[in-house]
Design an enzyme around this catalytic site. Structure first.
Site, PDB file in Angstrom:
ATOM      1  N   ARG A 249      -8.034  -2.491  17.185  1.00 23.20           N
ATOM      2  CA  ARG A 249      -7.219  -3.506  16.556  1.00 23.20           C
ATOM      3  C   ARG A 249      -6.683  -4.728  17.471  1.00 23.20           C
ATOM      4  O   ARG A 249      -6.229  -5.625  17.076  1.00 23.20           O
ATOM      5  CB  ARG A 249      -6.092  -2.744  15.864  1.00 23.20           C
ATOM      6  CG  ARG A 249      -5.208  -2.060  16.512  1.00 23.20           C
ATOM      7  CD  ARG A 249      -3.763  -2.850  16.982  1.00 23.20           C
ATOM      8  NE  ARG A 249      -2.837  -2.251  17.264  1.00 23.20           N
ATOM      9  CZ  ARG A 249      -1.689  -2.640  18.156  1.00 23.20           C
ATOM     10  NH1 ARG A 249      -2.022  -3.386  18.871  1.00 23.20           N
ATOM     11  NH2 ARG A 249      -0.755  -2.071  18.211  1.00 23.20           N
TER      12      ARG A 249
ATOM     13  N   ASP B 151       3.116  -6.951  27.240  1.00 29.92           N
ATOM     14  CA  ASP B 151       3.857  -6.501  26.022  1.00 29.92           C
ATOM     15  C   ASP B 151       5.102  -5.958  26.605  1.00 29.92           C
ATOM     16  O   ASP B 151       5.877  -5.339  25.718  1.00 29.92           O
ATOM     17  CB  ASP B 151       2.898  -5.306  25.416  1.00 29.92           C
ATOM     18  CG  ASP B 151       2.693  -4.236  26.019  1.00 29.92           C
ATOM     19  OD1 ASP B 151       3.136  -4.312  27.296  1.00 29.92           O
ATOM     20  OD2 ASP B 151       2.012  -3.305  25.670  1.00 29.92           O
TER      21      ASP B 151
ATOM     22  N   LYS C 107       5.668  -7.083  32.863  1.00 35.03           N
ATOM     23  CA  LYS C 107       4.358  -7.616  33.079  1.00 35.03           C
ATOM     24  C   LYS C 107       4.335  -9.302  32.651  1.00 35.03           C
ATOM     25  O   LYS C 107       5.120  -9.837  32.036  1.00 35.03           O
ATOM     26  CB  LYS C 107       3.411  -7.037  31.950  1.00 35.03           C
ATOM     27  CG  LYS C 107       3.364  -5.419  31.796  1.00 35.03           C
ATOM     28  CD  LYS C 107       2.565  -4.951  30.818  1.00 35.03           C
ATOM     29  CE  LYS C 107       2.367  -3.437  31.009  1.00 35.03           C
ATOM     30  NZ  LYS C 107       1.863  -2.880  29.824  1.00 35.03           N
TER      31      LYS C 107
ATOM     32  N   GLN D 258      -9.854  -2.911  27.487  1.00 30.61           N
ATOM     33  CA  GLN D 258      -9.361  -3.567  26.533  1.00 30.61           C
ATOM     34  C   GLN D 258     -10.291  -5.204  26.384  1.00 30.61           C
ATOM     35  O   GLN D 258     -10.428  -5.888  25.776  1.00 30.61           O
ATOM     36  CB  GLN D 258      -7.998  -4.199  26.347  1.00 30.61           C
ATOM     37  CG  GLN D 258      -7.609  -5.094  25.520  1.00 30.61           C
ATOM     38  CD  GLN D 258      -8.123  -4.844  24.049  1.00 30.61           C
ATOM     39  OE1 GLN D 258      -8.466  -5.440  23.363  1.00 30.61           O
ATOM     40  NE2 GLN D 258      -7.957  -3.684  23.751  1.00 30.61           N
TER      41      GLN D 258
ATOM     42  N   GLY E  76      -2.565  -8.946  27.871  1.00 35.63           N
ATOM     43  CA  GLY E  76      -1.856  -7.715  28.722  1.00 35.63           C
ATOM     44  C   GLY E  76      -0.510  -7.470  28.874  1.00 35.63           C
ATOM     45  O   GLY E  76       0.309  -6.808  29.292  1.00 35.63           O
TER      46      GLY E  76
ATOM     47  N   LYS F  43       0.999  -1.156  -0.128  1.00 37.16           N
ATOM     48  CA  LYS F  43      -0.146   0.032  -0.121  1.00 37.16           C
ATOM     49  C   LYS F  43       0.726   1.195   0.055  1.00 37.16           C
ATOM     50  O   LYS F  43       0.174   2.158  -0.112  1.00 37.16           O
ATOM     51  CB  LYS F  43      -1.050   0.242   1.241  1.00 37.16           C
ATOM     52  CG  LYS F  43      -1.899  -1.147   1.156  1.00 37.16           C
ATOM     53  CD  LYS F  43      -2.962  -0.899   0.248  1.00 37.16           C
ATOM     54  CE  LYS F  43      -3.889  -2.066   0.407  1.00 37.16           C
ATOM     55  NZ  LYS F  43      -4.852  -1.807   1.269  1.00 37.16           N
TER      56      LYS F  43
ATOM     57  N   SER G 138      -0.067 -12.030  22.201  1.00 38.16           N
ATOM     58  CA  SER G 138      -0.069 -11.015  21.211  1.00 38.16           C
ATOM     59  C   SER G 138       0.602  -9.636  22.000  1.00 38.16           C
ATOM     60  O   SER G 138       0.188  -9.295  23.220  1.00 38.16           O
ATOM     61  CB  SER G 138      -1.498 -10.533  20.903  1.00 38.16           C
ATOM     62  OG  SER G 138      -1.656  -9.334  20.169  1.00 38.16           O
TER      63      SER G 138
END
Length: 331
Positions: free
Chosen positions: A114, A228, A232, A142, A226, A63, A299
């Site tokens: 997202r 990232d 954590k 979230q 949670g 793109k 994620s």
């Protein structure tokens, strides 16, 4: 070339969750098709009681769009001291052919949308088709976004929810039942909630007690959202020992995600990571292969998700004549 400015309210009118899910699937497929440059992100932890700010940059070659997002969170005193939200975001889009700035948009909604969509994509790829019951550890923005997205890809019979804050838990129940009509069962412990789950969502600040391995039922799909940063953690690393591990980005998750904790603790080796989710979407690796399999989607979030989602919002804004143009460059 003029630059388009989009406010939070305008962004909210320019995309729906189904479009975001499509954009996130596009992002994952592009990432595993060598169409993306997705450098590691930068995270800055500020002194307490402030939170953190992350910077994510990505280039989508097909793109010809470069995106840069600044996203903050954990600024609990912002509403009282500064009249601002506790978390904010801004996204810049650049035309990669000239590197001209094409759009400045509020990014606070995009991050939530997202990230929620990523959980839904993982449910499509990895959860049992018969899954109906969700456990939500965490009841914040979230956690709610995950439910809004997942309901687009499956029928949810009920949610078992837990929060360390009783008032937040009651508000979550009222909001989810009022908005989505899905029954919410208030759980008196994390264990009680997790033991009911076909799908487990962990969406906290990643600093609470762990979800223990012996709470997880066979066939559970875990959406780990949670964690990232290395500071954590939400999952007992032992959960990874006998699970199918799928990540958004192996480079990120083995350095900063829940997967890092399992690697660091010697529970798994790097080769035990089954796939990046884009590989499954492209058919290069299998998703769920049995009803008894425990699957984990770890994620950490990628810039290309912001890129594809923000690009669709920008395209919709041009089509619908939404936003304010301004002259940013002087010739």
């Amino acid at each position: 070339m003029r630059t388009l400015l989009l406010t939070k309210e305008e962004v909210s009118r320019l995309i729906c969750m189904k479009e975001v899910i499509d954009a996130v699937e596009e992002a994952y497929r592009a990432f595993n098709s060598s169409q993306v440059q997705n450098p590691g992100y930068i995270g800055i932890h500020l002194p307490e009681p402030r939170g953190e700010i992350d910077f994510k940059v990505g280039y989508y070659e097909v793109k010809e769009v470069i995106s840069m997002k600044a996203s903050s969170g954990g600024f609990a005193n912002n509403p009282k001291l500064h009249g601002l939200p506790s978390g904010m975001g801004t996204i810049l889009l650049f035309d990669a052919r000239s590197c001209a700035l094409t759009c400045v948009m509020d990014g606070s909604l995009i991050t939530g949308l997202r990230t929620g969509a990523s959980g839904a994509v993982s449910v499509k790829a990895l959860a049992r088709k018969s899954a109906r019951t969700i456990a939500s550890i965490g009841t914040g923005n979230q956690a709610r976004m995950q439910i809004r997205a997942i309901k687009e890809v499956m029928s949810i019979a009920e949610i078992h929810a837990w929060s360390r804050t009783p008032d937040a838990l009651l508000q979550y129940k009222a909001d989810i039942e009022g908005e989505l009509g899905i029954p919410v069962v208030i759980s008196d412990s994390k264990k009680t909630a997790v033991e009911q789950a076909d799908i487990l969502i962990t969406a906290t600040r990643g600093k609470g007690e762990l979800v223990q391995a012996d709470w997880i039922r066979p066939g559970t799909h875990i959406v780990a959202i949670g964690t990232d940063q290395r500071g954590k953690q939400e999952l007992d690393p032992e959960i990874f020992r006998n699970a199918k591990i799928v990540v958004d980005s192996a480079a990120q998750c083995t350095e900063k995600g829940e997967t890092w904790h399992a690697l660091n603790g010697g529970v798994i080796a790097y080769d035990d990571v089954h796939a990046e989710i884009g590989e499954i979407l492209l058919g290069r690796k299998p998703g769920r292969e049995s009803e008894e399999e425990i699957t984990i989607f770890d994620s950490t979030g990628m810039a290309v998700q912001d890129n594809t989602t923000a690009s669709r919002i920008y395209e919709n804004a041009l089509e619908k004549n939404v936003g304010t143009f301004f002259d940013f460059f002087e010739r």
